[in-house]
Design a protein around this motif. Structure first.
Motif, PDB file in Angstrom:
ATOM      1  N   CYS A  36       0.393  -1.279   0.195  1.00  0.00           N
ATOM      2  CA  CYS A  36       0.003  -0.073  -0.037  1.00  0.00           C
ATOM      3  C   CYS A  36       0.755   1.186  -0.007  1.00  0.00           C
ATOM      4  O   CYS A  36       1.728   1.280   0.704  1.00  0.00           O
ATOM      5  N   ILE A  37       0.466   2.265  -0.506  1.00  0.00           N
ATOM      6  CA  ILE A  37       0.864   3.606  -0.466  1.00  0.00           C
ATOM      7  C   ILE A  37      -0.011   4.422   0.112  1.00  0.00           C
ATOM      8  O   ILE A  37      -0.865   4.637   0.330  1.00  0.00           O
ATOM      9  N   LEU A  38       0.942   5.188   1.517  1.00  0.00           N
ATOM     10  CA  LEU A  38       0.347   5.966   2.168  1.00  0.00           C
ATOM     11  C   LEU A  38       0.629   7.075   2.543  1.00  0.00           C
ATOM     12  O   LEU A  38       2.021   7.807   2.074  1.00  0.00           O
ATOM     13  N   LEU A  39      -0.328   8.277   1.908  1.00  0.00           N
ATOM     14  CA  LEU A  39       0.125   9.685   0.915  1.00  0.00           C
ATOM     15  C   LEU A  39      -0.248  10.923   2.172  1.00  0.00           C
ATOM     16  O   LEU A  39      -1.916   9.948   2.670  1.00  0.00           O
ATOM     17  N   ASP A  40       0.048  12.094   2.764  1.00  0.00           N
ATOM     18  CA  ASP A  40      -0.123  12.964   3.117  1.00  0.00           C
ATOM     19  C   ASP A  40      -0.439  14.292   2.628  1.00  0.00           C
ATOM     20  O   ASP A  40       0.706  14.628   1.647  1.00  0.00           O
ATOM     21  N   ASP A  41      -1.058  15.074   2.689  1.00  0.00           N
ATOM     22  CA  ASP A  41      -1.163  16.190   2.122  1.00  0.00           C
ATOM     23  C   ASP A  41      -1.451  17.486   3.733  1.00  0.00           C
ATOM     24  O   ASP A  41      -2.593  17.197   3.985  1.00  0.00           O
ATOM     25  N   GLU A  42      -1.985  18.554   3.141  1.00  0.00           N
ATOM     26  CA  GLU A  42      -2.277  20.037   3.430  1.00  0.00           C
ATOM     27  C   GLU A  42      -2.822  20.650   2.661  1.00  0.00           C
ATOM     28  O   GLU A  42      -3.087  20.655   1.486  1.00  0.00           O
ATOM     29  N   THR A  43      -4.209  20.990   2.867  1.00  0.00           N
ATOM     30  CA  THR A  43      -5.111  22.164   1.714  1.00  0.00           C
ATOM     31  C   THR A  43      -5.991  23.099   2.858  1.00  0.00           C
ATOM     32  O   THR A  43      -5.755  23.306   3.455  1.00  0.00           O
ATOM     33  N   TYR A  44      -6.350  24.100   2.243  1.00  0.00           N
ATOM     34  CA  TYR A  44      -6.626  24.827   3.052  1.00  0.00           C
ATOM     35  C   TYR A  44      -8.045  24.951   2.591  1.00  0.00           C
ATOM     36  O   TYR A  44      -8.460  25.006   1.985  1.00  0.00           O
ATOM     37  N   VAL A  45      -9.356  25.595   3.376  1.00  0.00           N
ATOM     38  CA  VAL A  45     -10.699  25.441   3.685  1.00  0.00           C
ATOM     39  C   VAL A  45     -11.325  26.312   3.933  1.00  0.00           C
ATOM     40  O   VAL A  45     -10.728  27.307   5.027  1.00  0.00           O
ATOM     41  N   LYS A  46     -12.236  27.330   3.677  1.00  0.00           N
ATOM     42  CA  LYS A  46     -12.620  28.646   4.396  1.00  0.00           C
ATOM     43  C   LYS A  46     -13.142  28.505   5.187  1.00  0.00           C
ATOM     44  O   LYS A  46     -13.430  27.661   5.513  1.00  0.00           O
ATOM     45  N   MET A  47     -13.312  28.928   6.485  1.00  0.00           N
ATOM     46  CA  MET A  47     -14.138  28.542   7.780  1.00  0.00           C
ATOM     47  C   MET A  47     -15.231  29.299   7.690  1.00  0.00           C
ATOM     48  O   MET A  47     -16.487  29.284   8.599  1.00  0.00           O
ATOM     49  N   ASP A  48     -15.796  30.227   7.418  1.00  0.00           N
ATOM     50  CA  ASP A  48     -17.175  30.721   6.227  1.00  0.00           C
ATOM     51  C   ASP A  48     -17.614  30.056   5.549  1.00  0.00           C
ATOM     52  O   ASP A  48     -17.688  29.775   4.298  1.00  0.00           O
ATOM     53  N   THR A  49     -18.127  28.801   5.990  1.00  0.00           N
ATOM     54  CA  THR A  49     -19.036  28.099   5.057  1.00  0.00           C
ATOM     55  C   THR A  49     -20.359  28.546   4.024  1.00  0.00           C
ATOM     56  O   THR A  49     -20.234  28.020   2.378  1.00  0.00           O
ATOM     57  N   THR A  50     -20.590  29.975   4.111  1.00  0.00           N
ATOM     58  CA  THR A  50     -21.648  30.528   2.923  1.00  0.00           C
ATOM     59  C   THR A  50     -20.725  30.772   1.948  1.00  0.00           C
ATOM     60  O   THR A  50     -21.478  31.419   1.048  1.00  0.00           O
ATOM     61  N   THR A  51     -19.697  30.752   2.018  1.00  0.00           N
ATOM     62  CA  THR A  51     -19.155  31.444   1.092  1.00  0.00           C
ATOM     63  C   THR A  51     -17.886  30.098   0.466  1.00  0.00           C
ATOM     64  O   THR A  51     -17.416  29.979  -1.216  1.00  0.00           O
ATOM     65  N   LEU A  52     -18.450  29.142   0.611  1.00  0.00           N
ATOM     66  CA  LEU A  52     -18.599  28.238  -0.651  1.00  0.00           C
ATOM     67  C   LEU A  52     -18.360  27.941  -2.186  1.00  0.00           C
ATOM     68  O   LEU A  52     -18.997  27.959  -2.169  1.00  0.00           O
ATOM     69  N   PRO A  53     -17.746  27.104  -2.235  1.00  0.00           N
ATOM     70  CA  PRO A  53     -18.134  27.145  -3.851  1.00  0.00           C
ATOM     71  C   PRO A  53     -19.922  26.357  -4.355  1.00  0.00           C
ATOM     72  O   PRO A  53     -19.950  25.570  -3.725  1.00  0.00           O
ATOM     73  N   GLY A  54     -20.015  26.628  -5.441  1.00  0.00           N
ATOM     74  CA  GLY A  54     -21.404  26.194  -5.406  1.00  0.00           C
ATOM     75  C   GLY A  54     -22.636  27.649  -5.647  1.00  0.00           C
ATOM     76  O   GLY A  54     -22.264  28.264  -4.836  1.00  0.00           O
ATOM     77  N   PRO A  55     -23.509  27.194  -6.194  1.00  0.00           N
ATOM     78  CA  PRO A  55     -24.244  28.418  -6.291  1.00  0.00           C
ATOM     79  C   PRO A  55     -25.581  28.227  -5.388  1.00  0.00           C
ATOM     80  O   PRO A  55     -25.771  27.300  -4.463  1.00  0.00           O
ATOM     81  N   GLN A  56     -25.961  29.497  -4.620  1.00  0.00           N
ATOM     82  CA  GLN A  56     -27.138  28.913  -3.444  1.00  0.00           C
ATOM     83  C   GLN A  56     -28.530  29.521  -4.423  1.00  0.00           C
ATOM     84  O   GLN A  56     -27.720  30.981  -5.106  1.00  0.00           O
ATOM     85  N   TYR A  57     -29.369  29.976  -4.190  1.00  0.00           N
ATOM     86  CA  TYR A  57     -30.517  30.138  -4.473  1.00  0.00           C
ATOM     87  C   TYR A  57     -30.926  30.754  -3.230  1.00  0.00           C
ATOM     88  O   TYR A  57     -30.953  30.492  -2.109  1.00  0.00           O
ATOM     89  N   TYR A  58     -32.370  31.592  -3.855  1.00  0.00           N
ATOM     90  CA  TYR A  58     -33.559  31.495  -2.838  1.00  0.00           C
ATOM     91  C   TYR A  58     -35.219  31.949  -3.692  1.00  0.00           C
ATOM     92  O   TYR A  58     -34.617  31.894  -4.810  1.00  0.00           O
ATOM     93  N   HIS A  59     -35.931  32.007  -3.064  1.00  0.00           N
ATOM     94  CA  HIS A  59     -37.335  31.862  -3.870  1.00  0.00           C
ATOM     95  C   HIS A  59     -38.313  33.585  -3.704  1.00  0.00           C
ATOM     96  O   HIS A  59     -38.013  33.751  -2.807  1.00  0.00           O
ATOM     97  N   ALA A  60     -38.902  33.539  -5.486  1.00  0.00           N
ATOM     98  CA  ALA A  60     -39.754  34.879  -4.866  1.00  0.00           C
ATOM     99  C   ALA A  60     -40.088  34.850  -6.108  1.00  0.00           C
ATOM    100  O   ALA A  60     -40.252  34.387  -7.153  1.00  0.00           O
ATOM    101  N   VAL A  61     -41.263  35.792  -6.004  1.00  0.00           N
ATOM    102  CA  VAL A  61     -42.170  35.842  -7.007  1.00  0.00           C
ATOM    103  C   VAL A  61     -41.153  36.786  -7.756  1.00  0.00           C
ATOM    104  O   VAL A  61     -41.364  37.116  -9.493  1.00  0.00           O
ATOM    105  N   SER A  62     -40.694  37.981  -7.426  1.00  0.00           N
ATOM    106  CA  SER A  62     -40.191  38.862  -7.326  1.00  0.00           C
ATOM    107  C   SER A  62     -39.073  39.647  -7.107  1.00  0.00           C
ATOM    108  O   SER A  62     -38.791  39.600  -5.502  1.00  0.00           O
ATOM    109  N   LYS A  63     -37.827  39.083  -7.614  1.00  0.00           N
ATOM    110  CA  LYS A  63     -36.494  40.023  -6.876  1.00  0.00           C
ATOM    111  C   LYS A  63     -36.020  41.462  -6.708  1.00  0.00           C
ATOM    112  O   LYS A  63     -35.985  41.263  -5.102  1.00  0.00           O
TER     113      LYS A  63
END
Length: 286
Positions: A143-170
């Motif tokens: 087996c091959i054992l690997l290690d690594d580090e990465t950075y993650v934003k602490m504010d989860t609301t700014t994570l990649p990916g679209p976020q939506y809201y619902h409304a009749v008129s924006k």
């Protein structure tokens, strides 16, 4: 009428003309419906043959072939033109371009992002990759054992990916609902993780600071990676990242004292994340 091959149609005609059998008996002996027998006999009476009739529609001419060759050449030129742009250039529909791709067995592939390397880095990466390959061939089956580090934003609301809201008129929605405030220099957390090609993983290490040699040895290796290492009946090969702390003298001495077989720095290709499975692990996690 269901599709019946020509040999069976001829057999039906033979039984009707030569053997003088009824539609019902012919259908039973050949294994088709009575309606199919009727349609075949009717076709013979009208056209004098049970073979397929010529199909209607415009035949493909030299003009179409020229267009097709032009479309194929534009596609294979690996230009940045989209299917829509090619259709405009050639003067055909988008559907024609798509059909040409299918006929010519041309597929569209997504470009992969790779690190930009200098010529010196490229040469060094090739030499080390060859050394790594030879080393792993000798240790085949482990087996091959690997290690690594990465950075993650602490504010989860700014994570990649679209976020939506619902409304009749924006226009009726307040700004705080339809927008995501982001910091220019958002706070991040550093995560260290070790994984193995057999599917095991270590406990993760989180910090808001950096990982220097001392932190790496105490928090990552001693407290976490060694536990993962000991879970294997056959000792795995450790493939560290090329970070300075990973190949510091104190670190390599620690690995050697624990009888851990690790890939040397001179066999570790620089700036080649595509070779390390842990990079795909991070991509899935993030």
């Amino acid at each position: 009428m269901a599709r019946i091959d020509l040999s069976k149609r001829k057999l039906i005609l033979h039984k009707f003309v030569s053997e003088k059998l009824s539609y019902a008996l012919i259908a039973k002996s050949v294994g088709v419906s009575k309606t199919s027998v009727y349609q075949i006999i009717k076709k013979f009476g009208e056209h004098g043959s049970v073979a397929d009739l010529p199909k209607s529609g415009r035949k493909k001419g030299s003009w179409d072939q020229k267009k097709e060759r032009k479309i194929e050449s534009l596609l294979l030129a690996n230009s940045k033109c989209s299917v829509r742009d090619i259709a405009k250039k050639v003067g055909v529909s988008v559907g024609t371009v798509q059909n040409t791709k299918k006929r010519c067995s041309i597929r569209t592939y997504k470009k992969q992002k790779i690190p930009k390397r200098s010529e010196e880095q490229q040469s060094r990466a090739k030499k080390r990759a060859l050394k790594l390959y030879k080393f792993l061939c000798k240790e085949k089956g482990k087996c091959i054992l690997l290690d690594d580090e990465t950075y993650v934003k602490m504010d989860t609301t700014t994570l990649p990916g679209p976020q939506y809201y619902h409304a009749v008129s924006k226009d009726d929605v307040p700004d705080k609902v339809k927008s995501i405030p982001t910091e220019k220099f958002a706070k991040k957390i550093l995560i260290w993780q070790a994984i193995c090609t057999c599917g095991l993983k270590s406990e993760a290490f989180f910090t808001t600071g950096t990982i220097n040699g001392e932190v790496y040895r105490n928090e990552c290796i001693k407290k976490r990676m060694l536990k993962l290492y000991k879970k294997h009946q056959t000792p795995p090969i450790f493939w560290p990242d090329l970070a300075t702390a990973h190949y510091a003298k104190e670190t390599t001495d620690l690995l050697s004292s624990k009888s851990i077989i690790f890939i040397g720095k001179d066999s570790n290709p620089p700036n080649c994340p595509q070779l390390r499975p842990i990079e795909r692990f991070w991509a899935i996690i993030k």
